[in-house]
Scaffold this motif. Structure first.
Motif, PDB file in Angstrom:
ATOM      1  N   GLY A 100     -22.323 -24.766  28.854  1.00 42.78           N
ATOM      2  CA  GLY A 100     -23.306 -25.062  27.816  1.00 42.78           C
ATOM      3  C   GLY A 100     -23.618 -23.859  26.944  1.00 42.78           C
ATOM      4  N   GLN A 101     -22.731 -22.862  26.953  1.00 39.42           N
ATOM      5  CA  GLN A 101     -22.966 -21.681  26.126  1.00 39.42           C
ATOM      6  C   GLN A 101     -22.877 -22.059  24.640  1.00 39.42           C
ATOM      7  OE1 GLN A 101     -23.770 -18.449  26.850  1.00 39.42           O
ATOM      8  NE2 GLN A 101     -23.881 -18.193  24.649  1.00 39.42           N
ATOM      9  N   PRO A 102     -23.973 -21.863  23.862  1.00 39.63           N
ATOM     10  CA  PRO A 102     -23.871 -22.152  22.428  1.00 39.63           C
ATOM     11  C   PRO A 102     -22.967 -21.129  21.740  1.00 39.63           C
ATOM     12  CG  PRO A 102     -26.150 -21.576  23.023  1.00 39.63           C
ATOM     13  CD  PRO A 102     -25.308 -21.390  24.248  1.00 39.63           C
ATOM     14  N   GLU A 103     -22.148 -21.585  20.810  1.00 41.80           N
ATOM     15  CA  GLU A 103     -21.246 -20.719  20.040  1.00 41.80           C
ATOM     16  C   GLU A 103     -20.511 -19.681  20.900  1.00 41.80           C
ATOM     17  OE1 GLU A 103     -21.552 -20.241  16.013  1.00 41.80           O
ATOM     18  OE2 GLU A 103     -23.726 -20.526  15.923  1.00 41.80           O
ATOM     19  N   PRO A 104     -19.728 -20.134  21.864  1.00 38.55           N
ATOM     20  CA  PRO A 104     -19.009 -19.156  22.694  1.00 38.55           C
ATOM     21  C   PRO A 104     -18.015 -18.324  21.892  1.00 38.55           C
ATOM     22  CG  PRO A 104     -18.220 -21.373  23.137  1.00 38.55           C
ATOM     23  CD  PRO A 104     -19.410 -21.518  22.245  1.00 38.55           C
ATOM     24  N   ASN A 105     -17.682 -18.792  20.665  1.00 38.94           N
ATOM     25  CA  ASN A 105     -16.731 -18.014  19.843  1.00 38.94           C
ATOM     26  C   ASN A 105     -17.402 -16.906  19.038  1.00 38.94           C
ATOM     27  OD1 ASN A 105     -17.917 -19.971  18.215  1.00 38.94           O
ATOM     28  ND2 ASN A 105     -16.169 -20.066  16.823  1.00 38.94           N
ATOM     29  N   ALA A 106     -18.725 -16.754  19.169  1.00 36.14           N
ATOM     30  CA  ALA A 106     -19.391 -15.629  18.506  1.00 36.14           C
ATOM     31  C   ALA A 106     -19.124 -14.359  19.301  1.00 36.14           C
ATOM     32  CB  ALA A 106     -20.889 -15.894  18.404  1.00 36.14           C
ATOM     33  N   MET A 107     -18.661 -13.333  18.612  1.00 37.73           N
ATOM     34  CA  MET A 107     -18.310 -12.085  19.318  1.00 37.73           C
ATOM     35  C   MET A 107     -18.782 -10.889  18.503  1.00 37.73           C
ATOM     36  SD  MET A 107     -14.208 -12.248  18.612  1.00 37.73           S
ATOM     37  CE  MET A 107     -13.533 -12.144  16.941  1.00 37.73           C
ATOM     38  N   THR A 108     -19.155  -9.841  19.215  1.00 40.75           N
ATOM     39  CA  THR A 108     -19.510  -8.599  18.540  1.00 40.75           C
ATOM     40  C   THR A 108     -18.230  -7.841  18.251  1.00 40.75           C
ATOM     41  OG1 THR A 108     -21.584  -8.517  19.745  1.00 40.75           O
ATOM     42  CG2 THR A 108     -20.845  -6.469  18.743  1.00 40.75           C
ATOM     43  N   LEU A 109     -18.101  -7.415  17.004  1.00 42.85           N
ATOM     44  CA  LEU A 109     -16.930  -6.645  16.573  1.00 42.85           C
ATOM     45  C   LEU A 109     -17.396  -5.244  16.208  1.00 42.85           C
ATOM     46  CD1 LEU A 109     -13.995  -6.306  15.287  1.00 42.85           C
ATOM     47  CD2 LEU A 109     -15.065  -7.091  13.153  1.00 42.85           C
ATOM     48  N   ALA A 110     -16.897  -4.243  16.904  1.00 36.98           N
ATOM     49  CA  ALA A 110     -17.250  -2.855  16.601  1.00 36.98           C
ATOM     50  C   ALA A 110     -16.072  -2.169  15.925  1.00 36.98           C
ATOM     51  CB  ALA A 110     -17.625  -2.110  17.879  1.00 36.98           C
ATOM     52  N   THR A 111     -16.396  -1.424  14.867  1.00 32.92           N
ATOM     53  CA  THR A 111     -15.354  -0.705  14.122  1.00 32.92           C
ATOM     54  C   THR A 111     -15.814   0.726  13.871  1.00 32.92           C
ATOM     55  OG1 THR A 111     -16.331  -1.488  12.050  1.00 32.92           O
ATOM     56  CG2 THR A 111     -14.467  -2.748  12.906  1.00 32.92           C
ATOM     57  N   VAL A 112     -14.876   1.561  13.480  1.00 30.70           N
ATOM     58  CA  VAL A 112     -15.221   2.936  13.112  1.00 30.70           C
ATOM     59  C   VAL A 112     -14.595   3.209  11.742  1.00 30.70           C
ATOM     60  CG1 VAL A 112     -13.250   3.839  14.448  1.00 30.70           C
ATOM     61  CG2 VAL A 112     -15.116   5.354  13.851  1.00 30.70           C
ATOM     62  N   GLN A 144     -13.804   5.951   8.239  1.00 31.96           N
ATOM     63  CA  GLN A 144     -13.135   7.260   8.104  1.00 31.96           C
ATOM     64  C   GLN A 144     -14.080   8.429   8.318  1.00 31.96           C
ATOM     65  OE1 GLN A 144     -13.757   5.079   5.612  1.00 31.96           O
ATOM     66  NE2 GLN A 144     -13.330   5.979   3.613  1.00 31.96           N
ATOM     67  N   ASN A 145     -15.414   8.175   8.278  1.00 37.23           N
ATOM     68  CA  ASN A 145     -16.382   9.241   8.579  1.00 37.23           C
ATOM     69  C   ASN A 145     -16.799   9.236  10.054  1.00 37.23           C
ATOM     70  OD1 ASN A 145     -16.494   9.913   5.794  1.00 37.23           O
ATOM     71  ND2 ASN A 145     -17.888   8.198   5.451  1.00 37.23           N
ATOM     72  N   TYR A 146     -16.093   8.460  10.866  1.00 35.04           N
ATOM     73  CA  TYR A 146     -16.398   8.290  12.300  1.00 35.04           C
ATOM     74  C   TYR A 146     -17.727   7.572  12.517  1.00 35.04           C
ATOM     75  CZ  TYR A 146     -12.702  11.765  12.584  1.00 35.04           C
ATOM     76  OH  TYR A 146     -11.516  12.425  12.421  1.00 35.04           O
ATOM     77  N   ASP A 147     -18.257   6.930  11.488  1.00 33.89           N
ATOM     78  CA  ASP A 147     -19.463   6.113  11.685  1.00 33.89           C
ATOM     79  C   ASP A 147     -19.054   4.808  12.362  1.00 33.89           C
ATOM     80  OD1 ASP A 147     -21.427   7.805  10.637  1.00 33.89           O
ATOM     81  OD2 ASP A 147     -20.899   7.234   8.586  1.00 33.89           O
ATOM     82  N   VAL A 148     -19.778   4.451  13.403  1.00 33.79           N
ATOM     83  CA  VAL A 148     -19.465   3.252  14.186  1.00 33.79           C
ATOM     84  C   VAL A 148     -20.448   2.146  13.796  1.00 33.79           C
ATOM     85  CG1 VAL A 148     -19.347   2.302  16.519  1.00 33.79           C
ATOM     86  CG2 VAL A 148     -18.605   4.640  16.094  1.00 33.79           C
ATOM     87  N   THR A 149     -19.938   0.949  13.585  1.00 31.08           N
ATOM     88  CA  THR A 149     -20.786  -0.193  13.236  1.00 31.08           C
ATOM     89  C   THR A 149     -20.343  -1.403  14.042  1.00 31.08           C
ATOM     90  OG1 THR A 149     -20.618   0.647  10.971  1.00 31.08           O
ATOM     91  CG2 THR A 149     -21.812  -1.403  11.272  1.00 31.08           C
ATOM     92  N   ALA A 150     -21.305  -2.264  14.363  1.00 32.46           N
ATOM     93  CA  ALA A 150     -20.976  -3.513  15.052  1.00 32.46           C
ATOM     94  C   ALA A 150     -21.686  -4.658  14.358  1.00 32.46           C
ATOM     95  CB  ALA A 150     -21.394  -3.444  16.517  1.00 32.46           C
ATOM     96  N   ARG A 151     -21.052  -5.806  14.377  1.00 31.85           N
ATOM     97  CA  ARG A 151     -21.643  -7.022  13.816  1.00 31.85           C
ATOM     98  C   ARG A 151     -21.009  -8.214  14.514  1.00 31.85           C
ATOM     99  NH1 ARG A 151     -17.866  -4.062  12.523  1.00 31.85           N
ATOM    100  NH2 ARG A 151     -18.484  -3.336  10.477  1.00 31.85           N
ATOM    101  N   THR A 152     -21.623  -9.405  14.336  1.00 25.51           N
ATOM    102  CA  THR A 152     -21.066 -10.620  14.946  1.00 25.51           C
ATOM    103  C   THR A 152     -20.073 -11.259  13.981  1.00 25.51           C
ATOM    104  OG1 THR A 152     -23.256 -10.974  15.873  1.00 25.51           O
ATOM    105  CG2 THR A 152     -21.694 -12.795  16.062  1.00 25.51           C
ATOM    106  N   VAL A 153     -18.931 -11.686  14.508  1.00 26.07           N
ATOM    107  CA  VAL A 153     -18.018 -12.548  13.747  1.00 26.07           C
ATOM    108  C   VAL A 153     -17.573 -13.686  14.667  1.00 26.07           C
ATOM    109  CG1 VAL A 153     -17.165 -10.771  12.141  1.00 26.07           C
ATOM    110  CG2 VAL A 153     -15.988 -11.131  14.313  1.00 26.07           C
ATOM    111  N   LEU A 154     -16.917 -14.677  14.078  1.00 28.46           N
ATOM    112  CA  LEU A 154     -16.475 -15.825  14.883  1.00 28.46           C
ATOM    113  C   LEU A 154     -14.990 -15.728  15.195  1.00 28.46           C
ATOM    114  CD1 LEU A 154     -18.333 -18.852  13.213  1.00 28.46           C
ATOM    115  CD2 LEU A 154     -19.045 -17.443  15.164  1.00 28.46           C
TER     116      LEU A 154
END
Ligand SMILES: Cc1cc2nc3c(=O)[nH]c(=O)nc-3n(C[C@H](O)[C@H](O)[C@H](O)COP(=O)(O)O)c2cc1C
Length: 209
Positions: free
Chosen positions: A37-49, A51-61
């Motif tokens: 019964g997990q809602p939106e099991p395809n939602a995933m956190t995507l972390a990227t870096v 060229q300044n080595y700044d790391v960011t994460a956000r949800t994508v499907l």
């Protein structure tokens, strides 16, 4: 639902339960997340870096997964798109609370074949296509009205006619080099197994919680 949850929550995970392929194992757990019964099991956190080595994460499907990797769609000119162009490495995290399960993936990222992006774009509702085209993703806007005006203008211009995929929008595929499966257990004594790609052969190690 509660009974189903009991099936997968806090049950032991052993090495002998695991499929030799982390993709097959992921597909099994993905299916079981829906059974939990997990809602939106395809939602995933995507972390990227970037060229300044700044790391960011956000949800994508997650839109598809197979032996080639994990596919999601986005704006190639967005901050994540630019980061992935500069440094094509990323991490994914799925948290399926209903099953007390987490999956972590790391790997390299490539742009998917144009045909795959074309087909996926064509499958989306036209209003979502329009939104993807009129939105310069993550740019500062003066107001929602500004966006709505562009949306309404395009909607009345296309009048339901097919819209080709713009070249700034499409898919990325994360090709996994590690995949970790975490099963929550009692007393924080959770079970963890990590697949490592060593010379194209998947090895499995057990990790301390
Ligand atoms: C549940 C959920 C799913 C999302 N799926 C996507 C997606 O598949 N693709 C996408 O570009 N943005 C998606 N977003 C929006 C992103 O989280 C993010 O706001 C946007 O892509 C801009 O990210 P960036 O500035 O890091 O490039 C989703 C947001 C949520 C909350």
């Amino acid at each position: 639902m509660a009974a189903e949850k009991l099936i997968f929550s806090q049950i032991p995970l052993s090495k002998s339960d695991l499929n030799p392929s982390p993709i097959n194992q992921f597909q099994t757990w993905f299916h079981e997340a829906t059974l939990c019964g997990q809602p939106e099991p395809n939602a995933m956190t995507l972390a990227t870096v970037d060229q300044n080595y700044d790391v960011t994460a956000r949800t994508v499907l997650l839109k598809s997964v197979d032996e080639q990797g994990f596919v999601f769609y986005t704006n190639y000119l967005s901050p994540k798109g630019q980061a992935l162009k500069a440094i094509p490495k990323a991490a994914l995290v799925f948290w399926w609370q209903s099953c007390q399960r987490q999956v972590r993936v790391t790997g390299t990222v490539t742009v998917v074949e144009a045909k795959l992006s074309d087909d996926y774009f064509a499958s989306r509702p036209q209003d979502s296509q329009i939104a993807s085209i009129i939105s310069k993703q993550s740019e500062v806007i003066p107001s929602r009205d500004y966006l709505l005006e562009k949306f309404n203008e395009m909607q009345s211009r296309v009048q339901g006619k097919p819209i080709p995929r713009p070249d700034f929008w499409g898919g990325f595929r994360l090709i996994p080099s590690t995949v970790e499966f975490w099963q929550g257990r009692e007393h924080r004594m959770s079970d963890r197994f990590k697949y490592l790609n060593v010379d194209d052969i998947w090895q499995i190690v057990q990790l301390s919680p």
